[in-house]
Design a protein around this motif. Structure first.
Motif, PDB file in Angstrom:
ATOM      1  N   THR A   1      -2.649   6.007   2.733  1.00  0.00           N
ATOM      2  CA  THR A   1      -3.309   4.784   2.290  1.00  0.00           C
ATOM      3  C   THR A   1      -3.441   3.776   3.419  1.00  0.00           C
ATOM      4  O   THR A   1      -3.756   2.614   3.173  1.00  0.00           O
ATOM      5  CB  THR A   1      -2.507   4.133   1.143  1.00  0.00           C
ATOM      6  OG1 THR A   1      -1.193   3.854   1.625  1.00  0.00           O
ATOM      7  CG2 THR A   1      -2.424   5.036  -0.058  1.00  0.00           C
TER       8      THR A   1
ATOM      9  N   GLY B   1      -7.420 -13.495  -1.349  1.00  0.00           N
ATOM     10  CA  GLY B   1      -8.717 -13.930  -1.860  1.00  0.00           C
ATOM     11  C   GLY B   1      -9.074 -13.183  -3.127  1.00  0.00           C
ATOM     12  O   GLY B   1      -9.594 -13.748  -4.089  1.00  0.00           O
ATOM     13  N   ALA B   2      -8.739 -11.889  -3.129  1.00  0.00           N
ATOM     14  CA  ALA B   2      -9.107 -11.050  -4.272  1.00  0.00           C
ATOM     15  C   ALA B   2      -8.278 -11.385  -5.498  1.00  0.00           C
ATOM     16  O   ALA B   2      -8.776 -11.389  -6.608  1.00  0.00           O
ATOM     17  CB  ALA B   2      -8.931  -9.586  -3.906  1.00  0.00           C
ATOM     18  N   ASN B   3      -7.031 -11.665  -5.270  1.00  0.00           N
ATOM     19  CA  ASN B   3      -6.162 -11.899  -6.420  1.00  0.00           C
ATOM     20  C   ASN B   3      -5.728 -13.358  -6.446  1.00  0.00           C
ATOM     21  O   ASN B   3      -4.574 -13.690  -6.237  1.00  0.00           O
ATOM     22  CB  ASN B   3      -4.921 -11.012  -6.343  1.00  0.00           C
ATOM     23  CG  ASN B   3      -5.305  -9.560  -6.270  1.00  0.00           C
ATOM     24  OD1 ASN B   3      -6.121  -9.086  -7.044  1.00  0.00           O
ATOM     25  ND2 ASN B   3      -4.749  -8.859  -5.313  1.00  0.00           N
TER      26      ASN B   3
ATOM     27  N   LYS C   1      -9.154  -2.294  -5.152  1.00  0.00           N
ATOM     28  CA  LYS C   1      -8.165  -3.249  -5.651  1.00  0.00           C
ATOM     29  C   LYS C   1      -8.109  -4.467  -4.739  1.00  0.00           C
ATOM     30  O   LYS C   1      -8.027  -5.602  -5.192  1.00  0.00           O
ATOM     31  CB  LYS C   1      -6.805  -2.564  -5.728  1.00  0.00           C
ATOM     32  CG  LYS C   1      -5.734  -3.413  -6.376  1.00  0.00           C
ATOM     33  CD  LYS C   1      -4.495  -2.599  -6.710  1.00  0.00           C
ATOM     34  CE  LYS C   1      -3.454  -3.474  -7.366  1.00  0.00           C
ATOM     35  NZ  LYS C   1      -2.412  -3.936  -6.455  1.00  0.00           N
ATOM     36  N   GLU C   2      -8.174  -4.224  -3.455  1.00  0.00           N
ATOM     37  CA  GLU C   2      -8.100  -5.344  -2.522  1.00  0.00           C
ATOM     38  C   GLU C   2      -9.407  -6.137  -2.481  1.00  0.00           C
ATOM     39  O   GLU C   2      -9.454  -7.233  -1.937  1.00  0.00           O
ATOM     40  CB  GLU C   2      -7.696  -4.839  -1.137  1.00  0.00           C
ATOM     41  CG  GLU C   2      -6.234  -4.415  -1.140  1.00  0.00           C
ATOM     42  CD  GLU C   2      -5.760  -3.769   0.145  1.00  0.00           C
ATOM     43  OE1 GLU C   2      -6.556  -3.658   1.088  1.00  0.00           O
ATOM     44  OE2 GLU C   2      -4.582  -3.358   0.196  1.00  0.00           O
ATOM     45  N   ARG C   3     -10.438  -5.556  -3.056  1.00  0.00           N
ATOM     46  CA  ARG C   3     -11.655  -6.336  -3.227  1.00  0.00           C
ATOM     47  C   ARG C   3     -11.620  -7.111  -4.543  1.00  0.00           C
ATOM     48  O   ARG C   3     -12.588  -7.763  -4.902  1.00  0.00           O
ATOM     49  CB  ARG C   3     -12.873  -5.418  -3.242  1.00  0.00           C
ATOM     50  CG  ARG C   3     -13.273  -4.898  -1.874  1.00  0.00           C
ATOM     51  CD  ARG C   3     -14.425  -3.931  -2.034  1.00  0.00           C
ATOM     52  NE  ARG C   3     -14.962  -3.533  -0.740  1.00  0.00           N
ATOM     53  CZ  ARG C   3     -15.973  -2.686  -0.606  1.00  0.00           C
ATOM     54  NH1 ARG C   3     -16.558  -2.172  -1.674  1.00  0.00           N
ATOM     55  NH2 ARG C   3     -16.410  -2.364   0.588  1.00  0.00           N
ATOM     56  N   GLY C   4     -10.549  -6.947  -5.293  1.00  0.00           N
ATOM     57  CA  GLY C   4     -10.392  -7.756  -6.489  1.00  0.00           C
ATOM     58  C   GLY C   4     -10.430  -6.983  -7.792  1.00  0.00           C
ATOM     59  O   GLY C   4     -10.355  -7.587  -8.864  1.00  0.00           O
TER      60      GLY C   4
ATOM     61  N   PHE D   1      -7.133   1.545  -3.504  1.00  0.00           N
ATOM     62  CA  PHE D   1      -6.648   0.289  -2.917  1.00  0.00           C
ATOM     63  C   PHE D   1      -7.789  -0.537  -2.336  1.00  0.00           C
ATOM     64  O   PHE D   1      -7.752  -1.753  -2.330  1.00  0.00           O
ATOM     65  CB  PHE D   1      -5.603   0.565  -1.835  1.00  0.00           C
ATOM     66  CG  PHE D   1      -4.230   0.849  -2.382  1.00  0.00           C
ATOM     67  CD1 PHE D   1      -3.743   0.142  -3.471  1.00  0.00           C
ATOM     68  CD2 PHE D   1      -3.419   1.813  -1.807  1.00  0.00           C
ATOM     69  CE1 PHE D   1      -2.474   0.395  -3.977  1.00  0.00           C
ATOM     70  CE2 PHE D   1      -2.159   2.083  -2.306  1.00  0.00           C
ATOM     71  CZ  PHE D   1      -1.680   1.370  -3.392  1.00  0.00           C
ATOM     72  N   LYS D   2      -8.774   0.167  -1.818  1.00  0.00           N
ATOM     73  CA  LYS D   2      -9.904  -0.573  -1.254  1.00  0.00           C
ATOM     74  C   LYS D   2     -10.561  -1.424  -2.339  1.00  0.00           C
ATOM     75  O   LYS D   2     -10.852  -2.602  -2.136  1.00  0.00           O
ATOM     76  CB  LYS D   2     -10.910   0.400  -0.626  1.00  0.00           C
ATOM     77  CG  LYS D   2     -12.031  -0.324   0.074  1.00  0.00           C
ATOM     78  CD  LYS D   2     -12.624   0.506   1.198  1.00  0.00           C
ATOM     79  CE  LYS D   2     -13.678  -0.303   1.941  1.00  0.00           C
ATOM     80  NZ  LYS D   2     -14.199   0.379   3.110  1.00  0.00           N
TER      81      LYS D   2
ATOM     82  N   ARG E   1       0.792  -1.220   0.000  1.00  0.00           N
ATOM     83  CA  ARG E   1       0.000   0.000   0.000  1.00  0.00           C
ATOM     84  C   ARG E   1       0.830   1.279   0.000  1.00  0.00           C
ATOM     85  O   ARG E   1       0.327   2.332  -0.372  1.00  0.00           O
ATOM     86  CB  ARG E   1      -0.911   0.025   1.225  1.00  0.00           C
ATOM     87  CG  ARG E   1      -2.167  -0.781   1.045  1.00  0.00           C
ATOM     88  CD  ARG E   1      -3.185  -0.292   2.022  1.00  0.00           C
ATOM     89  NE  ARG E   1      -4.449  -1.002   1.915  1.00  0.00           N
ATOM     90  CZ  ARG E   1      -5.578  -0.585   2.457  1.00  0.00           C
ATOM     91  NH1 ARG E   1      -5.591   0.540   3.132  1.00  0.00           N
ATOM     92  NH2 ARG E   1      -6.683  -1.261   2.339  1.00  0.00           N
TER      93      ARG E   1
ATOM     94  N   ARG F   1      -7.535 -10.974   2.654  1.00  0.00           N
ATOM     95  CA  ARG F   1      -8.469 -10.371   1.708  1.00  0.00           C
ATOM     96  C   ARG F   1      -7.811 -10.213   0.339  1.00  0.00           C
ATOM     97  O   ARG F   1      -8.398 -10.504  -0.692  1.00  0.00           O
ATOM     98  CB  ARG F   1      -8.935  -9.017   2.237  1.00  0.00           C
ATOM     99  CG  ARG F   1     -10.124  -8.444   1.493  1.00  0.00           C
ATOM    100  CD  ARG F   1     -10.782  -7.315   2.248  1.00  0.00           C
ATOM    101  NE  ARG F   1      -9.882  -6.207   2.486  1.00  0.00           N
ATOM    102  CZ  ARG F   1      -9.565  -5.725   3.684  1.00  0.00           C
ATOM    103  NH1 ARG F   1     -10.075  -6.279   4.767  1.00  0.00           N
ATOM    104  NH2 ARG F   1      -8.741  -4.711   3.818  1.00  0.00           N
ATOM    105  N   ARG F   2      -6.578  -9.754   0.359  1.00  0.00           N
ATOM    106  CA  ARG F   2      -5.870  -9.555  -0.911  1.00  0.00           C
ATOM    107  C   ARG F   2      -5.649 -10.871  -1.626  1.00  0.00           C
ATOM    108  O   ARG F   2      -5.789 -10.970  -2.832  1.00  0.00           O
ATOM    109  CB  ARG F   2      -4.519  -8.893  -0.656  1.00  0.00           C
ATOM    110  CG  ARG F   2      -4.622  -7.417  -0.408  1.00  0.00           C
ATOM    111  CD  ARG F   2      -3.335  -6.702  -0.694  1.00  0.00           C
ATOM    112  NE  ARG F   2      -2.358  -6.886   0.357  1.00  0.00           N
ATOM    113  CZ  ARG F   2      -1.933  -5.904   1.162  1.00  0.00           C
ATOM    114  NH1 ARG F   2      -2.415  -4.703   1.054  1.00  0.00           N
ATOM    115  NH2 ARG F   2      -1.037  -6.142   2.078  1.00  0.00           N
TER     116      ARG F   2
ATOM    117  N   ARG G   1      -5.908  -8.165   6.120  1.00  0.00           N
ATOM    118  CA  ARG G   1      -5.707  -7.502   4.834  1.00  0.00           C
ATOM    119  C   ARG G   1      -5.043  -8.456   3.838  1.00  0.00           C
ATOM    120  O   ARG G   1      -5.427  -8.524   2.676  1.00  0.00           O
ATOM    121  CB  ARG G   1      -4.821  -6.282   5.048  1.00  0.00           C
ATOM    122  CG  ARG G   1      -4.993  -5.203   4.024  1.00  0.00           C
ATOM    123  CD  ARG G   1      -4.029  -4.083   4.251  1.00  0.00           C
ATOM    124  NE  ARG G   1      -4.523  -3.038   5.134  1.00  0.00           N
ATOM    125  CZ  ARG G   1      -3.797  -1.978   5.486  1.00  0.00           C
ATOM    126  NH1 ARG G   1      -2.571  -1.828   5.048  1.00  0.00           N
ATOM    127  NH2 ARG G   1      -4.295  -1.065   6.280  1.00  0.00           N
TER     128      ARG G   1
END
Lengths: 203, 310, 962
Positions: free
Chosen positions: A157, A181-183, C252-255, C249-250, A12, A178-179, A175
């Motif tokens: 950020t 999971g997202a990517n 982005k971190e949600r995908g 970023f929020k 970040r 979550r990241r 965090r």
């Protein structure tokens, strides 16, 4: 008992230097002294990462171990502070510190450096909380006001976190999950926050 | 030093653990390895090595300084003192073999004496202040308390930093003044064999400087050069020296200074209570012919010949 | 170590502000007061409450209690609109606390925001009025200054007409001051007034407004949370809008994948999932290249296009020409990358589209911005949460100043300069239109199109061109005479190109006036000896008023400190000049003036009465202040208040906030969102361009906002339409009287808007967005090479426009420059951009030691290959030379951040000129800590064909080792 730590999330951090100027602002730090700085590695190349760094308030603080006058002390919150009345400006803490945290107002001939200055986790020094004497030497004591370090509080950020190590680590862990999971299948995230093994590994 | 062994052990374990079990290390291997080894990046903050995130050598320096240097140094000094004390108890003072003749010959010129004592005083100042910075925290601080000790340490640091360069000047002048007298010769081997006459039954011959003095001279010069160069690097750190250089310099400085200190203890012992008649040479400049004949026979003969010629 | 002892400002003997006007820092203050900060500090709600609240040390014996207050204000740097909590003790700004509960920034700041408290020190400020006497700065009083300047201006007005004076306003003014500034110029009688929006986002405003009605960011920073994909082109928010990255970023971190398109590998690109490095100035081909894949694969949103888009077929035709091979040839981006980006955007909807000055500052800027809009229209990304065109504006109030303030081409609220517009505002101002008209030059001038017009009805000279207004032959200018006086009122000239000519222009002026908290480069660039004045203005922390963030949210900014030194707030200075010119009675008819200072709230109320077009009518001072006090009640994603006194309202009542305050419209959080009733912030596209074109309807087809009584497209509302619909009688008698013969924009009663919205309709109609802007030089956006292009082969194929005889009153060159081959001597392409530590021309930020310390040297980024070619090494000083003769000496920063053939420079530096340090020319003690060459000394001629935006993102240069 809370154990205060800093954590910088390199996914970040954007090198906006808010932490640097927030620190200058809060403590009226003079030109040339920087208690915190942001370092960018692989600058301008793929893989570029930025990390904000200051005194990490290490568990086994190397600065304290080498100080010839024993001017460092660790508070109940795990914050490493020092007493400028005792400091003789020898520079040993600078030699020992892995993070380059100790700062000196001078860099003069005959080893004249002045009193060491460094990040206090916004917790001042040995003088009475938020007394003019304390402010003059160490800057503001936010911890005594029930606040956290301004650098982290103002991070653009929320890459820089400060506070109880367990909570900070938990926030970071969430965090990361979550990241990840997202990517899915994307960039893999490291397990431990930057610098923690150097600063907080228990010996 | 308390718990030094424990500390060394723990440090070693830590290093191993960092190198092999660090999850970070496993994850972003390349980047983090670079960082851990002091790779420099960019920082908007100007300043020495501001682009370096982690300097790994600081930990090495800390372990060396607080470990071997402090511990071995302390042992070295203590053992030196014990050895000298033991020698004194065993052999007592080295007396003159014959009674004094009452006739004295010039041994050290005024210049040489001023040079010796000035440098000696500077040396003692440096040694005491240096030892204070290395050991004061463990020894004096508990006695004096933080405040008083800090004032003392501050004075010591200032004295050390200003007298150091003067000491270097003294050292250089000594080199010029006494280099010729200190060239090793065949005689020195004999002298050494009998440890200056202490062990052998034969009398040890010597020129103006005996082999012991030459040994001290060369220790002083070689360790002195090391201590001077490293000291200058530390004392004038305003040229942007990186921390790694300061750390190496500090290690060299402390090791050579500790060696010098041990040597100096021996020198002081031999030059004062250890040898009858030695100190007066450096105080009055003249020595009794008996002393001269006993300790520096070749020089005394040479002196006699020179006198006859003139 | 002793923390640095600050000097208190020098006491000014005889000054009436000496006692209150000094800059005192916290340390001095604490020492003087002999008391402790903290202790009584109000507990901030921490996001990470991980420690027990330490028992606050109670004040020691003998310490007196200080008055300590927390002031809520808004950062004055960029347009994100970050909330700030200032701690003020006995009038001294002693601390800055994070505003965790502020819905936009949640306590976060960038380097600039985290150091705004330095404004309370103000050591490098311009401290009192000064006048240049034979080359030396002399202190004068305000009375002398206003009198002397006023006399000169009146004399020039007499000799050369009102258009001979240029009023250069500012995006740093608050809404009230910006509005008052525009009004002031109107009363002076000229449209020669402009501000920085011209050189930052004018092409956005023109391109976007001409596509769907309003030229502003459609969604919000917070709404980016909802984006499923993020595309940033020509923007580097990590440096220019760091706090926006919190929201990015929020997502982005949600995908949400992040795509960054920029010639340079920026700090933002470093965080992207895909970075596309295009050749500068090839935005249209790249976007068309992406659309090519979208059309090819049928990824476009057909229903959306059918219902809400006009002219997409024409776009298809143009896009069909942009085959992957051709795109690669022109942009340098291989097909795989273009395809991947198009696919990412198509598969992750809604996606948001963000752009900044990398897209706007081109001679084809208006084409670029329209291409971006069309891309979003094709994907159906408009009017939905998570979609939209999120245009990040620059200065803190550039949006508000564009909406209400100093613009050469329009009156407040984008009413334009037609007679009707003037009559509308004359009515709002309660002045006689004839009288107002008489203030202007009465002659008519040919302005290149149509019949000759009076200058009252023609756009003034834009800020990008004032140099030419001075240097151009008067006969070629569509006004009576040259510009003879410049008033720089919050402007950094180093943010403008062509410094060598600028210097010449400044030296030719009869009168040069700088009104600013800092002297700026305007004070030092020239070698003038006399007739030059510096007047100290207050910063926004020394006054109060409203400020409009990029997302159209209007926030109330409270005053933090009393004015420093002898500075005066801008609205007070405006009043003093109005009084000197004798129109103060007319101008301040409905604005109270107390101690020479117009009452801010009265000004707000005045534009509330007039700016109907963009719905600046519902944001009364009372509502804004209430929101500011309750900013913690707003949701951080939707920006809507949940419960509390502002329940249901959106933060900052984002315009359009329809009708008058009594209507209690909540503001419009997302433009063109048909999923909500208009009364709750929904909107269709605006019917701005008529109802049909060549027999094809321009109105929406079967698309309408939630709850609309008209279930199809409809034109904009006026009295006639209300009558046809049978809704006329819903107006009150008074409303009818005012609304008769008026439309939704000119009905001062607000009745037409009220009734339309009552029926679920948008006052501005319900139309399609248009992909074809028939009034523009390029109705369909096409590629044209930059004026200074490094690709002669491309210039052949994609030439720029023909020269124009009169454009914004001035002859404007396009092809005649492009036709010359400069490329042989100047082989490198040059672009510019921002640094996070500085803002704009940097006079303010380079004067802040906490920021200045971080960037002490102007530099040029050079690719290692080009550096080796030029024999330059990292850290060397190097001459950067431009094709128009400008040259600057800067430090070489050799980096792969820029590709081969491209150099980059930041534009915030100033105070050096072609190798010469101008520090000695600043009034004593007011030079910024850091000076440096301005990159715009090298940047060149080149203006957008619609708005006269300067072309600072592409030019040519060469490097020469020093």
């Amino acid at each position: 008992m809370a154990r205060m730590k800093f954590l910088c999330d390199d996914e970040r951090c954007i090198e906006c230097n808010a932490c640097v100027t927030a620190c200058k602002n809060e403590h009226e730090i003079p030109w040339g002294v920087n208690r915190r700085r942001v370092v960018t590695i692989d600058d301008g190349q793929p893989g570029e990462k930025s990390i904000s760094v200051a005194c990490m308030h290490c568990s086994d603080a190397p600065c304290a171990a080498v100080c010839p006058v024993d001017c460092f002390y660790t508070t109940d919150d795990g914050i490493v502070l020092h007493d400028k009345n005792l400091c003789i400006g020898c520079g040993y803490c600078l030699y020992a510190c892995p993070f380059g945290a100790p700062q000196f107002p001078q860099d003069g001939l005959f080893g004249v450096r002045g009193k060491m200055d460094k990040c206090t986790f916004c917790a001042g020094g040995p003088e009475a909380d938020n007394s003019p004497e304390e402010f003059e030497k160490y800057g503001r004591n936010r911890i005594a006001e029930g606040k956290l370090p301004l650098c982290a509080e103002m991070c653009s950020t929320k890459a820089l976190l400060a506070g109880d190590g367990d909570i900070v680590a938990e926030l970071f862990r969430e965090r990361v999950i979550r990241r990840e999971g997202a990517n899915e299948g994307g960039r893999r995230q490291s397990g431990a926050p930057w610098g923690w093994n150097t600063a907080y590994r228990k010996s | 030093m308390h718990g030094t062994g424990k500390l060394l052990f723990a440090a070693a374990i830590t290093l191993l653990a960092i190198l092999f079990t660090d999850p970070l290390f496993a994850a972003d291997a390349d980047t983090w390895r670079q960082i851990r080894h002091g790779a420099e990046g960019y920082s908007a903050v100007q300043g020495r090595e501001s682009g370096m995130l982690i300097q790994s050598t600081g930990q090495d320096w800390r372990l060396l300084r607080n470990g071997p240097i402090a511990v071995l140094g302390a042992w070295g000094l203590v053992l030196t003192l014990l050895a000298l004390g033991g020698f004194f108890l065993l052999h007592g003072r080295i007396r003159l073999d014959a009674p004094r003749t009452g006739i004295t010959v010039p041994r050290w010129s005024v210049y040489e004496r001023i040079l010796h004592w000035t440098t000696a005083i500077l040396f003692l100042l440096l040694m005491c202040s240096g030892l204070l910075l290395l050991y004061g925290r463990e020894t004096l601080l508990p006695l004096l308390g933080h405040g008083a000790f800090s004032s003392l340490a501050a004075a010591a640091k200032t004295a050390h930093n200003y007298s150091g360069p003067l000491f270097i000047v003294g050292l250089l002048l000594m080199l010029i003044a006494w280099l010729g007298d200190n060239i090793p010769t065949a005689v020195d081997r004999q002298w050494l064999k009998s440890l200056g006459g202490v062990t052998g039954d034969r009398h040890a011959s010597a020129g103006r400087m005996n082999a012991g003095e030459k040994g001290w001279f060369w220790l002083l010069m070689l360790a002195g050069i090391a201590v001077s160069i490293s000291g200058l690097i530390l004392d004038f750190s305003n040229f942007g020296q990186p921390r790694s250089l300061l750390q190496i310099s500090h290690v060299i400085h402390s090791v050579s200074a500790l060696l010098l200190s041990a040597g100096a203890l021996g020198h002081i012992y031999i030059g004062s209570i250890g040898t009858e008649g030695a100190l007066e040479g450096m105080t009055t400049g003249r020595v009794d012919t008996t002393w001269a004949e006993q300790h520096h026979d070749l020089w005394y003969e040479q002196l006699g010949r020179r006198e006859k010629k003139s | 170590m002793k923390l640095r002892k600050r000097q208190t400002a020098e006491a000014v003997p005889g000054s009436r502000h000496a006692a209150t006007g000094q800059a005192i820092d916290r340390r001095t203050f604490l020492r003087n007061a002999g008391l402790a900060a903290g202790g009584a500090a109000v507990a901030a709600s921490l996001p990470l409450t991980m420690m027990e609240k330490a028992a606050a040390e109670t004040a020691g014996v003998g310490r007196q209690q200080v008055e300590k207050k927390l002031v809520r204000t808004v950062c004055t740097h960029c347009s994100v609109g970050c909330g700030i909590i200032a701690e003020v003790e006995n009038g001294v700004w002693t601390g800055q606390e994070p505003a965790f509960d502020h819905p936009i920034n949640l306590g976060a700041h960038c380097a600039k925001g985290a150091s705004v408290r330095e404004h309370g020190h103000g050591e490098r400020r311009l401290k009192y009025p000064m006048r240049l006497v034979d080359g030396t700065w002399r202190r004068i009083t305000w009375e002398q200054a206003i009198d002397a300047i006023g006399e000169r201006l009146l004399a020039l007005r007499k000799q050369s007409g009102p258009d001979s004076v240029y009023w250069l306003g500012s995006s740093k003014h608050n809404n009230e001051q910006a509005y008052l500034f525009r009004k002031f110029a109107a009363f002076w009688g000229s449209n020669n007034i402009d501000h920085q929006a011209r050189i930052c986002h004018s092409t956005t405003v023109a391109g976007v407004a001409n596509t769907w009605g309003y030229g502003a960011m459609t969604n919000s920073f917070n709404d980016i949370h909802n984006a499923r994909a993020i595309l940033i082109i020509g923007g580097n928010p990590a440096e220019a809008h760091p706090v926006s990255m919190l929201h990015i970023f929020k997502a982005k971190e949600r995908g949400a994948p992040l795509i960054v398109i920029d010639p340079r590998f920026t700090r933002t690109a470093a965080h992207a999932d895909q970075h596309i490095a295009l050749r500068p100035g090839t935005d249209v081909p790249l976007i068309w290249g992406m659309l090519w894949h979208i059309f090819e694969n049928g990824w476009e949103d057909r229903d959306f296009i059918r219902q809400r888009v006009y002219g997409m077929e024409d776009i298809r035709e143009e896009v069909a020409r942009w085959t992957p091979e051709r795109v690669e040839e022109v942009t340098g981006v291989p097909e795989s990358q273009v395809h991947q980006a198009a696919k990412t955007m198509a598969e992750n909807r809604p996606g948001t589209f963000i752009w900044c000055m990398g897209g706007t500052q081109h001679s084809t800027g208006s084409n670029n911005t329209r291409a971006y809009c069309i891309f979003q229209l094709a994907l159906g990304n408009m009017g939905v949460a998570g979609g939209g065109t999120n245009i990040f504006r620059g200065h803190d109030n550039v949006q508000g100043a564009t909406d209400l303030g100093p613009n050469a081409h329009t009156l407040p609220g984008y009413y334009g300069l037609s007679e009707g517009a003037w009559k509308h505002w004359a009515k709002v101002w309660d002045v006689d239109y004839q009288w107002l008209s008489q203030r202007f030059d009465q002659q008519r001038y040919a302005n290149g199109s149509g019949t000759p017009k009076r200058t009252m009805n023609t756009s003034g000279i834009p800020v990008s061109r004032w140099i030419d207004g001075i240097l151009e032959d008067a006969d070629n200018i569509a006004q009576r005479d040259n510009l003879r006086a410049m008033v720089f009122w919050g402007h950094a000239p180093n943010s403008q190109t062509r410094a060598p000519e600028m210097k010449q222009a400044m030296e030719k002026l009869d009168l040069l006036v700088v009104i600013d908290p800092y002297p700026t480069v305007s004070a030092v660039l020239h070698e003038r000896q006399n007739d030059t004045y510096l007047l100290p203005a207050c910063t926004q922390f020394e006054t109060h008023g409203s400020v409009t963030a990029s997302n159209r949210s209007v926030q109330w900014r409270d005053q933090v400190i009393e004015r420093l030194f002898e500075s005066r707030p801008d609205h007070e200075i405006l009043y003093l000049f109005a009084r000197k010119f004798g129109f103060d009675d007319e101008m301040f008819k409905h604005i109270q003036v107390q101690n020479d200072r117009p009452v801010i709230e009265d000004i707000t109320r005045e534009f509330n009465r007039g700016a109907w077009t963009i719905g600046y009518t519902g944001q009364t001072p009372e509502r804004l202040k209430k929101q500011q006090r309750n900013w913690h009640t707003f949701d951080t994603t939707t920006l809507q208040a949940r419960g509390g006194p502002c329940d249901g309202e959106y933060f900052g009542l984002p315009w359009p906030c329809w009708g008058n305050a009594a209507m209690q419209h909540p503001g419009t959080p997302l433009l063109y969102d048909t999923g909500k009733p208009v009364a709750e912030g929904g909107l269709p596209f605006r019917a701005r361009f008529g109802v049909q074109r060549d027999g094809v309807s321009l109105l929406a087809d079967g698309s309408y906002t939630e709850g609309s009584d008209i279930r199809d497209g409809y034109p904009e509302f006026n009295a006639e339409l209300l009558k046809q619909l049978g809704w006329w009688d819903e107006l009150s008698a008074e409303e009818k009287r005012q609304a008769e013969g008026k439309n939704w924009k000119t009905d001062l009663s607000g009745g037409i808007q009220r009734v339309a919205i009552g029926h679920g309709c948008a006052p501005f109609g319900n139309a399609k967005a248009r992909c074809v802007v028939w009034q523009f030089p390029d109705p369909v956006p096409v590629h044209r090479e930059p004026i200074y292009s490094s690709r002669r082969d491309m210039v052949e194929k994609f030439p720029t426009y023909a020269d124009r005889k009169s454009f914004y009153r001035l002859p404007t060159r396009f092809a005649s420059i492009q036709n010359i081959d400069y490329n042989r001597d100047y082989p490198l392409t040059m672009t510019s951009g921002r640094l996070v530590e500085y803002e704009g021309g940097g006079a303010e930020t380079r004067s802040n030691p906490w920021l200045a310390e971080l960037q002490q040297e102007m530099f040029v980024e050079i690719n290692p290959g080009d550096a080796n070619d030029a024999g330059v090494r990292h850290g060397d000083m190097v001459w950067v030379e431009g094709p128009e003769g400008g040259r600057i000496k800067v430090q070489a920063l050799v980096t792969e951040r820029v590709s081969r053939g491209l150099v980059f420079m930041p534009f915030h530096f100033g105070g050096h000129y072609q190798g010469q340090d101008l520090r000695h020319r600043y009034p004593a003690g007011s030079a910024p800590y850091v000076l440096g060459e301005s990159c715009n000394t090298v940047f060149t001629y080149g203006y957008d064909a619609v708005t006269a935006m300067q072309e600072t993102k592409v030019s040519l240069c060469r490097l020469r080792k020093v």
